[in-house]
Write a protein that holds these residues in place. Sequence first.
Motif, mmCIF file in Angstrom:
data_model
loop_
_atom_site.group_PDB
_atom_site.id
_atom_site.type_symbol
_atom_site.label_atom_id
_atom_site.label_comp_id
_atom_site.label_asym_id
_atom_site.label_seq_id
_atom_site.Cartn_x
_atom_site.Cartn_y
_atom_site.Cartn_z
ATOM 1 N N LYS A 33 -40.001 -68.361 0.933
ATOM 2 C CA LYS A 33 -40.553 -68.792 2.218
ATOM 3 C C LYS A 33 -42.005 -69.237 2.074
ATOM 4 C CE LYS A 33 -37.279 -67.900 5.275
ATOM 5 N NZ LYS A 33 -36.753 -68.920 6.165
ATOM 6 N N GLN A 34 -42.780 -68.479 1.316
ATOM 7 C CA GLN A 34 -44.186 -68.814 1.110
ATOM 8 C C GLN A 34 -44.312 -70.121 0.331
ATOM 9 O OE1 GLN A 34 -46.448 -65.592 -0.561
ATOM 10 N NE2 GLN A 34 -48.378 -66.674 -0.390
ATOM 11 N N ALA A 35 -43.509 -70.284 -0.710
ATOM 12 C CA ALA A 35 -43.548 -71.516 -1.499
ATOM 13 C C ALA A 35 -43.112 -72.710 -0.643
ATOM 14 C CB ALA A 35 -42.651 -71.386 -2.727
ATOM 15 N N GLU A 36 -42.087 -72.512 0.184
ATOM 16 C CA GLU A 36 -41.615 -73.586 1.058
ATOM 17 C C GLU A 36 -42.720 -74.041 2.015
ATOM 18 O OE1 GLU A 36 -37.538 -74.276 3.452
ATOM 19 O OE2 GLU A 36 -38.694 -72.533 4.120
ATOM 20 N N ALA A 37 -43.421 -73.087 2.607
ATOM 21 C CA ALA A 37 -44.514 -73.426 3.515
ATOM 22 C C ALA A 37 -45.642 -74.154 2.778
ATOM 23 C CB ALA A 37 -45.052 -72.160 4.183
ATOM 24 N N MET A 38 -45.956 -73.702 1.577
ATOM 25 C CA MET A 38 -47.021 -74.351 0.798
ATOM 26 C C MET A 38 -46.606 -75.748 0.343
ATOM 27 S SD MET A 38 -48.322 -71.026 -1.344
ATOM 28 C CE MET A 38 -49.702 -71.782 -2.193
ATOM 29 N N LEU A 39 -45.323 -75.920 -0.004
ATOM 30 C CA LEU A 39 -44.827 -77.242 -0.386
ATOM 31 C C LEU A 39 -44.878 -78.196 0.805
ATOM 32 C CD1 LEU A 39 -41.830 -76.189 -2.629
ATOM 33 C CD2 LEU A 39 -43.670 -77.722 -3.331
ATOM 34 N N ARG A 40 -44.522 -77.695 1.971
ATOM 35 C CA ARG A 40 -44.550 -78.512 3.184
ATOM 36 C C ARG A 40 -45.962 -79.025 3.460
ATOM 37 N NH1 ARG A 40 -42.488 -74.862 6.716
ATOM 38 N NH2 ARG A 40 -40.418 -75.180 5.835
ATOM 39 N N GLU A 41 -46.957 -78.171 3.196
ATOM 40 C CA GLU A 41 -48.354 -78.545 3.407
ATOM 41 C C GLU A 41 -48.953 -79.275 2.209
ATOM 42 O OE1 GLU A 41 -50.159 -74.785 4.171
ATOM 43 O OE2 GLU A 41 -49.151 -74.542 6.097
ATOM 44 N N GLY A 42 -48.240 -79.306 1.089
ATOM 45 C CA GLY A 42 -48.738 -79.954 -0.118
ATOM 46 C C GLY A 42 -49.737 -79.119 -0.882
ATOM 47 N N ASN A 43 -49.692 -77.785 -0.702
ATOM 48 C CA ASN A 43 -50.674 -76.893 -1.323
ATOM 49 C C ASN A 43 -50.133 -76.032 -2.455
ATOM 50 O OD1 ASN A 43 -52.586 -77.767 0.530
ATOM 51 N ND2 ASN A 43 -52.130 -76.139 1.981
ATOM 52 N N LEU A 44 -48.897 -76.200 -2.863
ATOM 53 C CA LEU A 44 -48.354 -75.340 -3.917
ATOM 54 C C LEU A 44 -48.806 -75.847 -5.282
ATOM 55 C CD1 LEU A 44 -46.462 -72.865 -4.355
ATOM 56 C CD2 LEU A 44 -44.683 -74.510 -4.917
ATOM 57 N N PRO A 45 -49.537 -75.038 -6.043
ATOM 58 C CA PRO A 45 -49.969 -75.461 -7.379
ATOM 59 C C PRO A 45 -48.766 -75.518 -8.334
ATOM 60 C CG PRO A 45 -50.619 -73.183 -6.967
ATOM 61 C CD PRO A 45 -50.026 -73.698 -5.698
ATOM 62 N N PRO A 46 -48.931 -76.171 -9.486
ATOM 63 C CA PRO A 46 -47.820 -76.270 -10.442
ATOM 64 C C PRO A 46 -47.311 -74.915 -10.932
ATOM 65 C CG PRO A 46 -49.588 -77.775 -11.037
ATOM 66 C CD PRO A 46 -50.098 -76.937 -9.915
#
Length: 103
Positions: A33-46
């Motif tokens: 869920k946290q990764a999904e939210a960060m991906l949606r915002e474009g903030n998930l690091p590699p």
Amino acid sequence: MLILTENYLAGKRFAKETETIRLQEYYMLCSAKQAEAMLREGNLPPSGILNYRLGDVVFQKQAVSGSLEEVTFNLKLDSGEKALGIGQYDKESGAMLRWREKN
């Protein structure tokens, strides 16, 4: 008396195993869920680490295609148990489409 003791110990072991499985599932769900939210915002690091009270989840992101990204989650509990989860995120819909776990 011996049979009662064995039944009690077996019940305790089963309860502990159930607790561990539920904790693994909870941490994986929270991480996805946290990764999904960060991906949606474009903030998930590699790659990175999500710290929890009783363990850590190490994740790695990689592009599968132009609109699909795959995130691998490696969970390690403080008690030593490990689990692996793989989520596929669709950029167009903004959601995880597929989830797999390997234990």
